[in-house]
Design a protein around this motif. Structure first.
Motif, mmCIF file in Angstrom:
data_model
loop_
_atom_site.group_PDB
_atom_site.id
_atom_site.type_symbol
_atom_site.label_atom_id
_atom_site.label_comp_id
_atom_site.label_asym_id
_atom_site.label_seq_id
_atom_site.Cartn_x
_atom_site.Cartn_y
_atom_site.Cartn_z
ATOM 1 N N LEU A 31 2.622 -12.420 10.726
ATOM 2 C CA LEU A 31 2.330 -11.280 9.861
ATOM 3 C C LEU A 31 3.405 -10.234 10.102
ATOM 4 C CD1 LEU A 31 0.510 -9.638 7.941
ATOM 5 C CD2 LEU A 31 -0.811 -8.957 9.940
ATOM 6 N N VAL A 32 4.129 -9.852 9.049
ATOM 7 C CA VAL A 32 5.204 -8.871 9.144
ATOM 8 C C VAL A 32 4.780 -7.612 8.401
ATOM 9 C CG1 VAL A 32 7.631 -8.391 8.636
ATOM 10 C CG2 VAL A 32 6.933 -10.701 9.255
ATOM 11 N N MET A 33 4.940 -6.452 9.067
ATOM 12 C CA MET A 33 4.589 -5.167 8.474
ATOM 13 C C MET A 33 5.849 -4.315 8.384
ATOM 14 S SD MET A 33 1.761 -2.527 9.845
ATOM 15 C CE MET A 33 1.627 -0.881 9.237
ATOM 16 N N LEU A 34 6.130 -3.827 7.168
ATOM 17 C CA LEU A 34 7.297 -2.985 6.923
ATOM 18 C C LEU A 34 6.812 -1.615 6.467
ATOM 19 C CD1 LEU A 34 7.856 -6.020 5.347
ATOM 20 C CD2 LEU A 34 10.096 -5.182 5.924
ATOM 21 N N VAL A 35 7.378 -0.558 7.033
ATOM 22 C CA VAL A 35 6.945 0.806 6.726
ATOM 23 C C VAL A 35 8.172 1.648 6.411
ATOM 24 C CG1 VAL A 35 5.755 2.845 7.622
ATOM 25 C CG2 VAL A 35 5.027 0.569 8.346
ATOM 26 N N GLY A 36 8.058 2.494 5.393
ATOM 27 C CA GLY A 36 9.151 3.409 5.052
ATOM 28 C C GLY A 36 8.810 4.219 3.827
ATOM 29 N N ARG A 37 9.763 5.012 3.391
ATOM 30 C CA ARG A 37 9.597 5.795 2.171
ATOM 31 C C ARG A 37 9.630 4.847 0.975
ATOM 32 N NH1 ARG A 37 7.213 10.020 2.875
ATOM 33 N NH2 ARG A 37 7.847 10.654 0.810
ATOM 34 N N ASP A 38 8.919 5.219 -0.058
ATOM 35 C CA ASP A 38 8.793 4.360 -1.236
ATOM 36 C C ASP A 38 10.128 4.146 -1.940
ATOM 37 O OD1 ASP A 38 7.471 2.779 -3.073
ATOM 38 O OD2 ASP A 38 6.970 4.472 -4.371
ATOM 39 N N LEU A 80 0.845 -1.187 0.000
ATOM 40 C CA LEU A 80 0.000 0.000 0.000
ATOM 41 C C LEU A 80 0.886 1.244 0.000
ATOM 42 C CD1 LEU A 80 -1.495 -2.038 2.512
ATOM 43 C CD2 LEU A 80 -3.266 -0.741 1.361
ATOM 44 N N ILE A 81 0.475 2.280 -0.735
ATOM 45 C CA ILE A 81 1.270 3.512 -0.841
ATOM 46 C C ILE A 81 0.350 4.715 -0.694
ATOM 47 C CG2 ILE A 81 2.686 4.924 -2.386
ATOM 48 C CD1 ILE A 81 3.858 2.388 -3.502
ATOM 49 N N ARG A 82 0.862 5.739 0.024
ATOM 50 C CA ARG A 82 0.172 7.024 0.119
ATOM 51 C C ARG A 82 1.224 8.110 0.300
ATOM 52 N NH1 ARG A 82 -3.493 8.419 5.210
ATOM 53 N NH2 ARG A 82 -1.441 8.617 6.129
ATOM 54 N N SER A 83 1.253 9.079 -0.596
ATOM 55 C CA SER A 83 2.158 10.229 -0.523
ATOM 56 C C SER A 83 3.613 9.815 -0.348
ATOM 57 C CB SER A 83 1.745 11.165 0.620
ATOM 58 O OG SER A 83 0.414 11.569 0.495
ATOM 59 N N GLY A 84 4.045 8.812 -1.077
ATOM 60 C CA GLY A 84 5.436 8.371 -1.011
ATOM 61 C C GLY A 84 5.753 7.465 0.162
ATOM 62 N N LYS A 85 4.795 7.215 1.046
ATOM 63 C CA LYS A 85 4.996 6.301 2.173
ATOM 64 C C LYS A 85 4.504 4.920 1.766
ATOM 65 C CE LYS A 85 4.115 5.823 7.080
ATOM 66 N NZ LYS A 85 3.450 6.410 8.246
ATOM 67 N N ARG A 86 5.352 3.935 1.976
ATOM 68 C CA ARG A 86 5.066 2.571 1.538
ATOM 69 C C ARG A 86 4.859 1.679 2.757
ATOM 70 N NH1 ARG A 86 6.574 0.252 -3.296
ATOM 71 N NH2 ARG A 86 6.564 -2.007 -3.335
ATOM 72 N N ILE A 87 3.833 0.840 2.699
ATOM 73 C CA ILE A 87 3.577 -0.168 3.726
ATOM 74 C C ILE A 87 3.448 -1.515 3.020
ATOM 75 C CG2 ILE A 87 1.997 -1.013 5.489
ATOM 76 C CD1 ILE A 87 1.205 1.845 6.056
ATOM 77 N N GLU A 88 4.247 -2.468 3.466
ATOM 78 C CA GLU A 88 4.154 -3.827 2.932
ATOM 79 C C GLU A 88 3.747 -4.764 4.059
ATOM 80 O OE1 GLU A 88 7.374 -5.382 0.659
ATOM 81 O OE2 GLU A 88 7.554 -3.565 -0.565
ATOM 82 N N LEU A 89 2.787 -5.618 3.778
ATOM 83 C CA LEU A 89 2.317 -6.633 4.711
ATOM 84 C C LEU A 89 2.639 -8.002 4.129
ATOM 85 C CD1 LEU A 89 -1.190 -5.046 5.280
ATOM 86 C CD2 LEU A 89 0.717 -4.948 6.875
ATOM 87 N N HIS A 90 3.277 -8.839 4.921
ATOM 88 C CA HIS A 90 3.670 -10.180 4.461
ATOM 89 C C HIS A 90 3.235 -11.211 5.497
ATOM 90 C CE1 HIS A 90 6.571 -8.834 1.321
ATOM 91 N NE2 HIS A 90 6.603 -7.767 2.091
ATOM 92 N N VAL A 91 2.628 -12.293 5.037
ATOM 93 C CA VAL A 91 2.356 -13.446 5.895
ATOM 94 C C VAL A 91 3.434 -14.471 5.574
ATOM 95 C CG1 VAL A 91 0.773 -15.332 6.416
ATOM 96 C CG2 VAL A 91 -0.127 -13.036 6.015
#
Length: 120
Positions: A35-42, A14-25
């Motif tokens: 469930l692993v969630m990674l957050v950072g700039r795109d 998922l992306i919003r305003s250059g911020k990226r969130i990835e969800l992995h099972v």
């Protein structure tokens, strides 16, 4: 030779305003998932990595991913189909989670200590 790093059972980007969130099972053991969630700039490495679980069923972990994905979509994140770029980071977090779990093995066998046997 082609190397395949796919260890995720399910994933979402998922992306919003250059911020990226990835969800992995990711699978920890045969019937254990995280469930692993990674957050950072795109355009950079993940700034934050969190995990949730373990889940004893793949469908439970997928349901948690879907619920988080839905909440983020309502919050304004774009959930179009995208390629995951942080899957190696997700697998590393899953391996670290598995290692931490192996350090603290829980024995759930029941042994009634301190209860005297009944005399017949």
């Amino acid at each position: 030779m082609k190397l395949v790093y796919d260890g995720a059972v399910a994933e979402s980007v998922l992306i919003r305003s250059g911020k990226r969130i990835e969800l992995h099972v990711c699978e920890l053991d045969e019937e254990l998932f995280v469930l692993v969630m990674l957050v950072g700039r795109d355009d950079s490495m993940p700034a934050s990595i969190n995990s949730q679980g373990p889940y004893h069923d793949k469908n439970q972990a997928k349901a948690a991913l879907s619920a988080i994905r839905w909440a983020l979509t309502v919050d304004g994140y774009d959930g179009e189909k995208r390629t995951s770029i942080w899957s190696l980071h997700a697998r590393r977090e899953a391996r670290e989670n598995q290692h931490r779990r192996s350090l603290y093995v829980v024995d759930t066998s029941f042994v009634p200590l301190g209860i005297p046997p009944e005399d017949e």
